[in-house]
Enzyme design. Structure first.
Site, PDB file in Angstrom:
ATOM      1  N   LYS A 268       0.755  -1.191   0.069  1.00 44.80           N
ATOM      2  CA  LYS A 268       0.251  -0.033  -0.013  1.00 44.80           C
ATOM      3  C   LYS A 268       0.888   1.321   0.087  1.00 44.80           C
ATOM      4  O   LYS A 268       0.525   2.013  -0.699  1.00 44.80           O
ATOM      5  CB  LYS A 268      -0.847  -0.015   1.183  1.00 44.80           C
ATOM      6  CG  LYS A 268      -2.075  -1.195   1.235  1.00 44.80           C
ATOM      7  CD  LYS A 268      -3.087  -0.917   2.492  1.00 44.80           C
ATOM      8  CE  LYS A 268      -2.355  -1.371   3.890  1.00 44.80           C
ATOM      9  NZ  LYS A 268      -1.973  -2.555   4.096  1.00 44.80           N
TER      10      LYS A 268
ATOM     11  N   ARG B  43      -9.820   0.253   8.049  1.00 48.31           N
ATOM     12  CA  ARG B  43      -9.616  -1.166   8.562  1.00 48.31           C
ATOM     13  C   ARG B  43     -10.533  -1.843   9.086  1.00 48.31           C
ATOM     14  O   ARG B  43     -10.309  -3.198   9.672  1.00 48.31           O
ATOM     15  CB  ARG B  43      -8.239  -0.934   9.420  1.00 48.31           C
ATOM     16  CG  ARG B  43      -6.817  -1.321   8.815  1.00 48.31           C
ATOM     17  CD  ARG B  43      -5.931  -1.299   9.886  1.00 48.31           C
ATOM     18  NE  ARG B  43      -4.563  -1.864   9.687  1.00 48.31           N
ATOM     19  CZ  ARG B  43      -3.574  -1.336   8.934  1.00 48.31           C
ATOM     20  NH1 ARG B  43      -3.692  -0.147   8.503  1.00 48.31           N
ATOM     21  NH2 ARG B  43      -2.622  -1.890   8.696  1.00 48.31           N
TER      22      ARG B  43
ATOM     23  N   ARG C  84      11.318  -6.856   5.611  1.00 53.88           N
ATOM     24  CA  ARG C  84      11.294  -5.281   6.040  1.00 53.88           C
ATOM     25  C   ARG C  84      11.715  -5.099   7.455  1.00 53.88           C
ATOM     26  O   ARG C  84      12.480  -4.129   7.628  1.00 53.88           O
ATOM     27  CB  ARG C  84       9.829  -4.858   5.807  1.00 53.88           C
ATOM     28  CG  ARG C  84       9.709  -3.423   6.033  1.00 53.88           C
ATOM     29  CD  ARG C  84       8.266  -2.916   5.588  1.00 53.88           C
ATOM     30  NE  ARG C  84       7.282  -3.138   6.668  1.00 53.88           N
ATOM     31  CZ  ARG C  84       6.032  -2.928   6.423  1.00 53.88           C
ATOM     32  NH1 ARG C  84       5.518  -2.383   5.233  1.00 53.88           N
ATOM     33  NH2 ARG C  84       5.046  -3.456   7.314  1.00 53.88           N
TER      34      ARG C  84
ATOM     35  N   ARG D  95      11.434  -2.277  11.944  1.00 52.41           N
ATOM     36  CA  ARG D  95      10.096  -1.965  12.470  1.00 52.41           C
ATOM     37  C   ARG D  95       9.484  -3.063  13.529  1.00 52.41           C
ATOM     38  O   ARG D  95       9.504  -4.015  13.180  1.00 52.41           O
ATOM     39  CB  ARG D  95       8.864  -1.967  11.213  1.00 52.41           C
ATOM     40  CG  ARG D  95       8.246  -0.614  11.237  1.00 52.41           C
ATOM     41  CD  ARG D  95       7.208  -0.667  10.144  1.00 52.41           C
ATOM     42  NE  ARG D  95       6.070  -1.106  10.355  1.00 52.41           N
ATOM     43  CZ  ARG D  95       4.985  -1.266   9.665  1.00 52.41           C
ATOM     44  NH1 ARG D  95       5.012  -0.492   8.411  1.00 52.41           N
ATOM     45  NH2 ARG D  95       3.910  -1.826   9.926  1.00 52.41           N
TER      46      ARG D  95
ATOM     47  N   ARG E 165      -1.130  -9.982  13.191  1.00 53.12           N
ATOM     48  CA  ARG E 165      -1.748  -8.808  12.282  1.00 53.12           C
ATOM     49  C   ARG E 165      -2.520  -9.640  11.299  1.00 53.12           C
ATOM     50  O   ARG E 165      -3.510  -9.002  10.708  1.00 53.12           O
ATOM     51  CB  ARG E 165      -0.574  -8.026  11.655  1.00 53.12           C
ATOM     52  CG  ARG E 165       0.017  -7.014  12.749  1.00 53.12           C
ATOM     53  CD  ARG E 165       1.227  -6.588  12.579  1.00 53.12           C
ATOM     54  NE  ARG E 165       1.576  -5.779  11.291  1.00 53.12           N
ATOM     55  CZ  ARG E 165       2.635  -5.560  10.647  1.00 53.12           C
ATOM     56  NH1 ARG E 165       3.785  -6.355  11.038  1.00 53.12           N
ATOM     57  NH2 ARG E 165       2.747  -5.074   9.631  1.00 53.12           N
TER      58      ARG E 165
END
Ligand code: ATP
Ligand code: MG
Length: 191
Positions: free
Chosen positions: A14, A89, A128, A134, A145
């Site tokens: 996204k 969401r 990532r 992160r 998630r």
């Protein structure tokens, strides 16, 4: 006004695709994840609250998220439109967005549903996490998630289908090709 909802599971691309769309169409970008991470970095009260949820792979409560979104939306002046990245969401957020835009005489132009297989999402997010550090991009939190995505967020696909705004995009493969497919969908929606 061009109001685009870019939708997809965590790691579906996204953010990457939003940057490209912003450049091409000259619209504003709201990434709720980026907004929350900036609050955490600045050590604000909101950041502290958000961190508790994010580290657990959970969503920030709807009422809080909706207030944040409204204030970011109001900060844009002379906007040509917005790409909503990471919002809505939940169904409650989608309904709130519809209402918020209606109050401003606007609507969502289309919803781009970036679809990526789960094994690829896992690979991208773990990579990532290694590169960016992160905190929520670790295997355990990613799994949580994805569960949250399936239970709370994926129902929005049918919701936007009912609104007649849903546009499926294959999010696997060449970045340029995905961008081109997105642009085709946008151009078709505004014609
Ligand atoms: P992508 O990789 O596609 O950009 P992502 O799921 O990895 O998506 P963000 O959109 O950056 O990441 O969101 C990170 C976290 O911030 C979420 O897991 C959630 O805890 C919180 N968050 C972001 N947007 C919302 C929202 N609209 N409602 C509730 N919580 C949110
Ligand atoms: Mg993102």
């Amino acid at each position: 006004m061009l109001n685009i909802v870019i939708f997809g599971a965590p790691g579906s691309g996204k953010g990457t695709q939003s940057e490209r769309i912003v450049e091409k169409y000259g619209i504003n970008h709201i990434s709720t994840g980026d907004v929350l991470r900036a609050e955490i970095k600045n050590g604000t009260e909101l950041g502290k609250t958000a961190k508790g949820y994010i580290d657990q792979g959970q969503l920030i409560p709807d009422s809080l998220m909706i207030d944040i979104l409204a204030s970011v939306l109001d900060s844009f002046k002379d906007s040509k439109g917005v790409i909503f990245d990471g919002f809505p969401r939940t169904i409650a957020q989608a309904e709130a967005l519809k209402k918020m835009l209606a109050e401003r005489g606007q609507t969502v132009t289309l919803m781009l549903d970036l679809e990526v297989p789960e094994d690829e999402l896992m690979k991208r997010l773990i990579l990532r996490g290694q590169q960016s550090g992160r905190a929520d991009d670790n295997e355990e939190t990613i799994k949580k998630r994805l569960v949250v995505y399936h239970s709370q967020t994926a129902p929005l696909i049918d919701w936007y289908k009912q609104e007649g705004l849903h546009s499926h995009i294959n999010g696997l493969g060449d970045l340029e090709k995905i961008t081109a497919d997105i642009c085709t969908a946008i151009d078709k929606a505004v014609k």
